[in-house]
Motif scaffolding. Structure first.
Motif, PDB file in Angstrom:
ATOM      1  N   LEU A   1       0.829  -1.197   0.000  1.00 51.66           N
ATOM      2  CA  LEU A   1       0.000   0.000   0.000  1.00 51.66           C
ATOM      3  C   LEU A   1       0.869   1.255   0.000  1.00 51.66           C
ATOM      4  N   ASP A   2       0.313   2.328  -0.517  1.00 53.71           N
ATOM      5  CA  ASP A   2       0.961   3.636  -0.491  1.00 53.71           C
ATOM      6  C   ASP A   2      -0.085   4.636  -0.031  1.00 53.71           C
ATOM      7  N   LEU A   3      -0.245   4.733   1.277  1.00 56.23           N
ATOM      8  CA  LEU A   3      -1.294   5.556   1.869  1.00 56.23           C
ATOM      9  C   LEU A   3      -0.706   6.888   2.325  1.00 56.23           C
ATOM     10  N   PRO A   4      -1.197   8.005   1.777  1.00 55.79           N
ATOM     11  CA  PRO A   4      -0.665   9.313   2.177  1.00 55.79           C
ATOM     12  C   PRO A   4      -1.073   9.661   3.604  1.00 55.79           C
ATOM     13  N   HIS A   5      -0.377  10.637   4.179  1.00 57.43           N
ATOM     14  CA  HIS A   5      -0.671  11.042   5.557  1.00 57.43           C
ATOM     15  C   HIS A   5      -2.115  11.509   5.707  1.00 57.43           C
ATOM     16  N   GLU A   6      -2.640  12.218   4.705  1.00 58.71           N
ATOM     17  CA  GLU A   6      -4.002  12.751   4.819  1.00 58.71           C
ATOM     18  C   GLU A   6      -5.024  11.633   4.990  1.00 58.71           C
ATOM     19  N   VAL A   7      -4.767  10.469   4.421  1.00 63.98           N
ATOM     20  CA  VAL A   7      -5.671   9.326   4.595  1.00 63.98           C
ATOM     21  C   VAL A   7      -5.471   8.711   5.976  1.00 63.98           C
ATOM     22  N   MET A   8      -4.233   8.432   6.354  1.00 70.27           N
ATOM     23  CA  MET A   8      -3.971   7.759   7.622  1.00 70.27           C
ATOM     24  C   MET A   8      -4.271   8.644   8.831  1.00 70.27           C
ATOM     25  N   GLU A   9      -4.287   9.970   8.631  1.00 67.93           N
ATOM     26  CA  GLU A   9      -4.590  10.882   9.730  1.00 67.93           C
ATOM     27  C   GLU A   9      -6.068  11.257   9.795  1.00 67.93           C
ATOM     28  N   HIS A  10      -6.870  10.703   8.894  1.00 61.33           N
ATOM     29  CA  HIS A  10      -8.325  10.928   8.958  1.00 61.33           C
ATOM     30  C   HIS A  10      -8.832  10.349  10.281  1.00 61.33           C
ATOM     31  N   PRO A  11      -9.723  11.055  10.991  1.00 59.80           N
ATOM     32  CA  PRO A  11     -10.182  10.585  12.307  1.00 59.80           C
ATOM     33  C   PRO A  11     -10.691   9.152  12.324  1.00 59.80           C
ATOM     34  N   ALA A  12     -11.374   8.737  11.272  1.00 64.96           N
ATOM     35  CA  ALA A  12     -11.894   7.364  11.243  1.00 64.96           C
ATOM     36  C   ALA A  12     -10.764   6.349  11.140  1.00 64.96           C
ATOM     37  N   MET A  13      -9.728   6.664  10.354  1.00 69.82           N
ATOM     38  CA  MET A  13      -8.587   5.755  10.239  1.00 69.82           C
ATOM     39  C   MET A  13      -7.789   5.718  11.541  1.00 69.82           C
ATOM     40  N   VAL A  14      -7.643   6.862  12.174  1.00 65.93           N
ATOM     41  CA  VAL A  14      -6.988   6.896  13.492  1.00 65.93           C
ATOM     42  C   VAL A  14      -7.768   6.031  14.483  1.00 65.93           C
ATOM     43  N   SER A  15      -9.094   6.067  14.364  1.00 67.35           N
ATOM     44  CA  SER A  15      -9.951   5.315  15.279  1.00 67.35           C
ATOM     45  C   SER A  15      -9.778   3.803  15.124  1.00 67.35           C
ATOM     46  N   VAL A  16      -9.761   3.298  13.883  1.00 72.64           N
ATOM     47  CA  VAL A  16      -9.632   1.846  13.704  1.00 72.64           C
ATOM     48  C   VAL A  16      -8.250   1.368  14.152  1.00 72.64           C
ATOM     49  N   ASN A  17      -7.234   2.184  13.908  1.00 69.87           N
ATOM     50  CA  ASN A  17      -5.900   1.839  14.421  1.00 69.87           C
ATOM     51  C   ASN A  17      -5.900   1.777  15.941  1.00 69.87           C
ATOM     52  N   SER A  18      -6.531   2.769  16.561  1.00 72.04           N
ATOM     53  CA  SER A  18      -6.569   2.849  18.023  1.00 72.04           C
ATOM     54  C   SER A  18      -7.305   1.656  18.623  1.00 72.04           C
ATOM     55  N   ASP A  19      -8.429   1.264  17.996  1.00 67.89           N
ATOM     56  CA  ASP A  19      -9.196   0.128  18.523  1.00 67.89           C
ATOM     57  C   ASP A  19      -8.379  -1.159  18.485  1.00 67.89           C
ATOM     58  N   ILE A  20      -7.713  -1.415  17.363  1.00 66.01           N
ATOM     59  CA  ILE A  20      -6.927  -2.643  17.248  1.00 66.01           C
ATOM     60  C   ILE A  20      -5.733  -2.601  18.198  1.00 66.01           C
ATOM     61  N   ARG A  21      -5.138  -1.439  18.356  1.00 62.83           N
ATOM     62  CA  ARG A  21      -4.018  -1.304  19.291  1.00 62.83           C
ATOM     63  C   ARG A  21      -4.461  -1.632  20.721  1.00 62.83           C
ATOM     64  N   ASP A  22      -5.601  -1.067  21.147  1.00 60.80           N
ATOM     65  CA  ASP A  22      -6.072  -1.320  22.511  1.00 60.80           C
ATOM     66  C   ASP A  22      -6.528  -2.769  22.690  1.00 60.80           C
ATOM     67  N   MET A  23      -7.097  -3.363  21.642  1.00 64.66           N
ATOM     68  CA  MET A  23      -7.469  -4.776  21.715  1.00 64.66           C
ATOM     69  C   MET A  23      -6.220  -5.639  21.910  1.00 64.66           C
ATOM     70  N   THR A  24      -5.141  -5.265  21.239  1.00 68.68           N
ATOM     71  CA  THR A  24      -3.888  -5.998  21.380  1.00 68.68           C
ATOM     72  C   THR A  24      -3.356  -5.877  22.800  1.00 68.68           C
ATOM     73  N   ILE A  25      -3.449  -4.679  23.374  1.00 70.12           N
ATOM     74  CA  ILE A  25      -2.997  -4.467  24.755  1.00 70.12           C
ATOM     75  C   ILE A  25      -3.784  -5.353  25.717  1.00 70.12           C
ATOM     76  N   LEU A  26      -5.097  -5.353  25.567  1.00 72.42           N
ATOM     77  CA  LEU A  26      -5.950  -6.065  26.516  1.00 72.42           C
ATOM     78  C   LEU A  26      -5.838  -7.573  26.367  1.00 72.42           C
ATOM     79  N   TRP A  27      -5.683  -8.029  25.120  1.00 69.82           N
ATOM     80  CA  TRP A  27      -5.722  -9.469  24.901  1.00 69.82           C
ATOM     81  C   TRP A  27      -4.391 -10.127  25.132  1.00 69.82           C
ATOM     82  N   ASN A  28      -3.349  -9.467  24.758  1.00 72.73           N
ATOM     83  CA  ASN A  28      -2.070 -10.163  24.754  1.00 72.73           C
ATOM     84  C   ASN A  28      -0.940  -9.203  25.043  1.00 72.73           C
TER      85      ASN A  28
END
Length: 347
Positions: free
Chosen positions: A197-224
């Motif tokens: 993939l070649d995702l520009p900063h404007e896409v990865m910094e979109h609030p919704a994209m930040v949100s899905v990253n954050s959810d998976i990150r916190d799930m990783t913290i809690l689970w393992n």
């Protein structure tokens, strides 16, 4: 349940990504990266044993199932770099950990620069990993990795400071620190590379994209545990037996919520399910908007969909790895995966 036992919740029972997928390049890559790390000949006997038990190569094969042979090797090298850095900083106080982390940061910022003679081997390990991994990486991905690597190293120093002071975190402090030192953000950049993939900063910094990253990150913290160490729900038994469970979310929740082991596990399970639900709702919102006029263009929309699905497969692969490796349950991982019961023997 007996007081020294708990049931491991089946947190992914309703997850859309039902089955783990193993990268077909695994057999070609799994020994290469280990041999590369061992070539530095600096691992302690204990670290060498833990390296083979950890199964970081199968971890990468599960969380980067679509990676080419080259990019899968880069993912494995990152995990082994995490491992080597953890091995070197595990017994260091804050100032000495900072010296080592400054070396690891400089190596990533200057991957084509020879490391000084007499420097810690971490500098050369990190330099070689990133020089290779960044060779074909888009510019935006390279910039995100360097930024996330610095934040990760800062958190390693903070963890060393707290460890040497026997500091007991509040729940908010714990989650804030772990979001950085779990190593997810640098690993998610490798997920981008694994999917070409070649995702520009404007896409990865979109609030919704930040949100899905954050959810998976916190799930990783809690689970393992964090990718470079041994902590949290899966590793609680191991840390209790080695008297090192102070920096573990089960301990933090038990103290802050004034509950017992069963209550802490229930709290973690409920929070994990909240995050999973939020991720799926946000994913649906993103895909619905991509199908409307709020689009980044067909080619970029396809990349966004692949990245989000990559995050979904990431957490499924992460779950599977905890039972396939010998890191937490020895030879009994599949049995634990089926019966879900963890018995904590007396030290």
């Amino acid at each position: 349940m007996p007081p020294n036992s708990f049931l491991l919740p089946d947190t992914l029972r309703n997850w859309p990504w039902k089955e783990p997928i193993v990268n077909p390049n695994y057999c070609d890559v799994h020994a290469e990266s280990v041999q590369w790390l061992e070539s530095f000949d600096k691992l302690t006997p204990g670290a060498r044993k833990a390296l083979f038990k950890g199964g970081f190569d199968i971890f990468c094969a599960l969380v980067y199932p679509e990676a080419s042979l080259y990019n899968l090797r880069s993912g494995c090298d990152l995990m082994h770099t995490f491992f080597a850095l953890d091995d070197e900083t595990d017994d260091l106080d804050g100032p000495r950990a900072k010296e080592l982390c400054d070396i690891a940061l400089h190596a990533v910022q200057n991957p084509d620069m020879s490391r000084p003679e007499g420097e810690s081997v971490i500098g050369e390990i990190t330099r070689q990993f990133w020089q290779r991994a960044s060779a074909n990486a888009p510019q935006a991905a390279q910039e995100r990795f360097v930024k996330s690597w610095k934040l990760y190293l800062d958190s390693v120093v903070q963890q060393a400071q707290r460890r040497s002071a026997s500091y007991l975190c509040t729940l908010d402090e714990y989650m804030t620190a772990r979001r950085l030192n779990i190593g997810c953000d640098p690993s998610f950049v490798l997920l981008e590379l694994s999917l070409d993939l070649d995702l520009p900063h404007e896409v990865m910094e979109h609030p919704a994209m930040v949100s899905v990253n954050s959810d998976i990150r916190d799930m990783t913290i809690l689970w393992n545990p964090e990718l470079k160490a041994t902590q949290d729900l899966i590793s609680y038994k191991k840390e209790v037996l080695t008297d090192s469970a102070d920096y573990n979310i089960i301990t933090v929740v038990m103290i802050e919520c004034k509950t017992d082991l069963t209550g802490a596990v229930e709290w973690i399970s409920n929070r994990f399910e909240e995050l999973a639900t939020h991720f799926l709702v946000t994913r649906k919102d993103i895909l619905n908007h991509l199908d409307s006029c709020n689009s980044w263009g067909d080619a970029m929309d396809d990349q966004v969909k692949r990245y989000i699905d990559g995050l979904g497969q990431w957490i499924r692969g992460h779950d599977e790895w905890t039972f396939r490796s010998e890191r937490y349950f020895g030879d009994h991982g599949i049995e634990v995966q089926e019966i879900r019961r963890i018995d904590i023997a007396c030290p």
